[in-house]
Design a protein around this motif. Structure first.
Motif, PDB file in Angstrom:
ATOM      1  N   PRO A   1       0.801  -1.223   0.000  1.00  0.00           N
ATOM      2  CA  PRO A   1       0.000   0.000   0.000  1.00  0.00           C
ATOM      3  C   PRO A   1       0.835   1.276   0.000  1.00  0.00           C
ATOM      4  O   PRO A   1       0.418   2.287  -0.560  1.00  0.00           O
ATOM      5  CB  PRO A   1      -0.820  -0.104   1.298  1.00  0.00           C
ATOM      6  N   LEU A   2       2.035   1.231   0.615  1.00  0.00           N
ATOM      7  CA  LEU A   2       2.887   2.421   0.636  1.00  0.00           C
ATOM      8  C   LEU A   2       3.353   2.754  -0.777  1.00  0.00           C
ATOM      9  O   LEU A   2       3.240   3.898  -1.231  1.00  0.00           O
ATOM     10  CB  LEU A   2       4.092   2.195   1.550  1.00  0.00           C
ATOM     11  N   VAL A   3       3.853   1.738  -1.460  1.00  0.00           N
ATOM     12  CA  VAL A   3       4.229   1.933  -2.861  1.00  0.00           C
ATOM     13  C   VAL A   3       2.984   2.285  -3.674  1.00  0.00           C
ATOM     14  O   VAL A   3       3.004   3.176  -4.527  1.00  0.00           O
ATOM     15  CB  VAL A   3       4.899   0.667  -3.433  1.00  0.00           C
ATOM     16  N   GLY A   4       1.885   1.585  -3.365  1.00  0.00           N
ATOM     17  CA  GLY A   4       0.633   1.837  -4.077  1.00  0.00           C
ATOM     18  C   GLY A   4       0.132   3.251  -3.879  1.00  0.00           C
ATOM     19  O   GLY A   4      -0.371   3.881  -4.823  1.00  0.00           O
ATOM     20  N   SER A   5       0.262   3.773  -2.652  1.00  0.00           N
ATOM     21  CA  SER A   5      -0.188   5.141  -2.383  1.00  0.00           C
ATOM     22  C   SER A   5       0.637   6.151  -3.163  1.00  0.00           C
ATOM     23  O   SER A   5       0.103   7.149  -3.671  1.00  0.00           O
ATOM     24  CB  SER A   5      -0.087   5.439  -0.886  1.00  0.00           C
ATOM     25  N   MET A   6       1.934   5.887  -3.278  1.00  0.00           N
ATOM     26  CA  MET A   6       2.789   6.783  -4.049  1.00  0.00           C
ATOM     27  C   MET A   6       2.407   6.750  -5.526  1.00  0.00           C
ATOM     28  O   MET A   6       2.271   7.796  -6.168  1.00  0.00           O
ATOM     29  CB  MET A   6       4.252   6.391  -3.861  1.00  0.00           C
ATOM     30  N   VAL A   7       2.185   5.534  -6.042  1.00  0.00           N
ATOM     31  CA  VAL A   7       1.785   5.403  -7.443  1.00  0.00           C
ATOM     32  C   VAL A   7       0.391   5.986  -7.646  1.00  0.00           C
ATOM     33  O   VAL A   7       0.130   6.716  -8.618  1.00  0.00           O
ATOM     34  CB  VAL A   7       1.805   3.917  -7.875  1.00  0.00           C
ATOM     35  N   GLU A   8      -0.533   5.661  -6.709  1.00  0.00           N
ATOM     36  CA  GLU A   8      -1.914   6.147  -6.812  1.00  0.00           C
ATOM     37  C   GLU A   8      -1.970   7.662  -6.903  1.00  0.00           C
ATOM     38  O   GLU A   8      -2.601   8.222  -7.807  1.00  0.00           O
ATOM     39  CB  GLU A   8      -2.711   5.687  -5.595  1.00  0.00           C
ATOM     40  N   ASN A   9      -1.314   8.331  -5.957  1.00  0.00           N
ATOM     41  CA  ASN A   9      -1.399   9.788  -5.935  1.00  0.00           C
ATOM     42  C   ASN A   9      -0.602  10.428  -7.054  1.00  0.00           C
ATOM     43  O   ASN A   9      -0.969  11.505  -7.544  1.00  0.00           O
ATOM     44  CB  ASN A   9      -0.952  10.302  -4.561  1.00  0.00           C
ATOM     45  N   ALA A  10       0.479   9.774  -7.477  1.00  0.00           N
ATOM     46  CA  ALA A  10       1.222  10.275  -8.638  1.00  0.00           C
ATOM     47  C   ALA A  10       0.333  10.235  -9.879  1.00  0.00           C
ATOM     48  O   ALA A  10       0.222  11.218 -10.620  1.00  0.00           O
ATOM     49  CB  ALA A  10       2.480   9.435  -8.854  1.00  0.00           C
ATOM     50  N   VAL A  11      -0.335   9.087 -10.094  1.00  0.00           N
ATOM     51  CA  VAL A  11      -1.237   8.944 -11.240  1.00  0.00           C
ATOM     52  C   VAL A  11      -2.441   9.863 -11.102  1.00  0.00           C
ATOM     53  O   VAL A  11      -2.890  10.490 -12.071  1.00  0.00           O
ATOM     54  CB  VAL A  11      -1.692   7.479 -11.382  1.00  0.00           C
ATOM     55  N   LEU A  12      -2.959   9.967  -9.874  1.00  0.00           N
ATOM     56  CA  LEU A  12      -4.149  10.787  -9.633  1.00  0.00           C
ATOM     57  C   LEU A  12      -3.901  12.253  -9.950  1.00  0.00           C
ATOM     58  O   LEU A  12      -4.655  12.879 -10.699  1.00  0.00           O
ATOM     59  CB  LEU A  12      -4.582  10.631  -8.174  1.00  0.00           C
ATOM     60  N   PHE A  13      -2.833  12.805  -9.401  1.00  0.00           N
ATOM     61  CA  PHE A  13      -2.543  14.223  -9.636  1.00  0.00           C
ATOM     62  C   PHE A  13      -2.097  14.474 -11.076  1.00  0.00           C
ATOM     63  O   PHE A  13      -2.439  15.508 -11.664  1.00  0.00           O
ATOM     64  CB  PHE A  13      -1.497  14.723  -8.647  1.00  0.00           C
ATOM     65  N   ALA A  14      -1.338  13.525 -11.637  1.00  0.00           N
ATOM     66  CA  ALA A  14      -0.947  13.675 -13.045  1.00  0.00           C
ATOM     67  C   ALA A  14      -2.183  13.611 -13.938  1.00  0.00           C
ATOM     68  O   ALA A  14      -2.316  14.391 -14.892  1.00  0.00           O
ATOM     69  CB  ALA A  14       0.046  12.578 -13.439  1.00  0.00           C
ATOM     70  N   GLY A  15      -3.101  12.682 -13.626  1.00  0.00           N
ATOM     71  CA  GLY A  15      -4.342  12.573 -14.394  1.00  0.00           C
ATOM     72  C   GLY A  15      -5.179  13.832 -14.293  1.00  0.00           C
ATOM     73  O   GLY A  15      -5.755  14.292 -15.293  1.00  0.00           O
ATOM     74  N   TYR A  16      -5.218  14.405 -13.085  1.00  0.00           N
ATOM     75  CA  TYR A  16      -5.955  15.664 -12.902  1.00  0.00           C
ATOM     76  C   TYR A  16      -5.325  16.777 -13.736  1.00  0.00           C
ATOM     77  O   TYR A  16      -6.024  17.551 -14.397  1.00  0.00           O
ATOM     78  CB  TYR A  16      -5.984  16.064 -11.426  1.00  0.00           C
ATOM     79  N   GLY A  17      -3.998  16.857 -13.700  1.00  0.00           N
ATOM     80  CA  GLY A  17      -3.313  17.900 -14.456  1.00  0.00           C
ATOM     81  C   GLY A  17      -3.552  17.776 -15.953  1.00  0.00           C
ATOM     82  O   GLY A  17      -3.782  18.776 -16.641  1.00  0.00           O
TER      83      GLY A  17
END
Length: 311
Positions: A75-91
């Protein structure tokens, strides 16, 4: 920062959002993971350990305090990937709307950009959360210890259950959680940031406690948007009796047995019945974890961006 700011290069903004999101995801997960362990255990039980404090005591007694962080690595790695993808997707979604002169400002802009980000990140999150749920369920005394860790769980799920019916079990529920959830999450955060920004100033001028406040409130709205989808997802990913059922089937069965309270699993002053647990705990952890997430996100943005970030 005002919506009139010209958009950056889409690629550049995506990279910056990816970096800021990954660091923010790391900080957020460290804060929220013990709460998440409790949420999964409470959502997944029928009659055992139906109150928060006895469940917490049982986990610490059987596995020590670090038992609350059991299965954290994925989940720690997943949270980093999740939020990286999430914010990049938003941008990317935000830039697309601005460049095509569609809903270029205000709540519609935030909501549609959040919708796009939520749809993309749901496909990243589903396997991560399935592994997390399976590992966390092993915290309960009496449960079979089938997995040695996240990697072992991942390999066994793929081998024994496949991809679509195994690793991506609960994906529809995830989409139905992430799409409206991120519409609410981004809309709330940027709306509050705009309200807190003084006339003539930019979002960069906000103090850390402004970001924390807006982030905490946005976390509450995210989980309130469609929490029943998370309940269905957890049941599908954790308990054998639900694993072969569709989203509609699980939703209908839970509603039939426990009504709307069963879908939200609300807790009352730590006195939690089998049909009413989960949402209150989830919202309680959402406030500090999302406060930390957005504080970290804005801090990293200020370091890596030469100009104030656009909304």
């Amino acid at each position: 920062m005002g919506d009139e700011t010209p958009p950056q290069s889409t690629a550049l903004r995506a990279v910056e959002e990816f970096v800021a999101g990954s660091v923010a995801g790391f900080a957020c997960k460290i804060v929220e993971y013990p709460f998440d362990t409790m949420k999964v255990l409470l959502q997944s039980q029928d009659k055992r350990a139906t109150r928060i404090l006895p469940t917490l005591q049982a986990v610490i007694r059987n596995h020590g305090f670090l038992g609350m962080y059991r299965g954290l690595s994925a989940p720690l790695v997943g949270s980093m990937v999740e939020n990286a993808v999430l914010f990049a997707g938003y941008g990317i979604a935000s830039n697309f709307l601005i460049q095509n002169n569609m809903f270029t400002q205000g709540l519609p802009h935030y909501a549609l950009s959040g919708l796009g980000a939520g749809l993309v990140v749901s496909f990243v999150l589903t396997p991560i959360e399935l592994v997390k749920c399976r590992i966390q369920m092993q915290n309960l005394a009496g449960n079979e210890q089938r997995y040695r860790g996240p990697v072992d769980c991942l390999v066994k799920v793929i081998k024994e259950e496949g991809l679509s019916r195994g690793l991506y079990r609960g994906n529809l529920a995830m989409v139905l959680r992430e799409a409206p959830g991120n519409m609410a999450w981004f809309s709330t955060y940027y709306f509050l940031c705009n309200k807190l920004t003084k006339e003539g100033k930019t979002r960069d001028s906000l103090a850390w406690y402004h970001n924390a406040f807006a982030g905490g409130v946005s976390g509450m709205t995210y989980w309130t948007a469609f929490y029943p989808a998370d309940t269905v997802k957890t049941l599908q990913q954790s308990l054998p009796q639900y694993q072969q059922q569709s989203f509609i089937s699980v939703f209908r069965n839970v509603y039939k047995q426990s009504g709307i309270r069963g879908l939200y699993k609300v807790n009352y002053l730590l006195r939690i019945s089998a049909a009413n647990r989960g949402w209150g705990l989830t919202v309680s952890r959402a406030v500090p974890s999302n406060a930390v997430l957005f504080m970290t996100y804005e801090l990293i943005n200020k370091i890596i961006r030469p100009a104030p970030p656009s909304l």
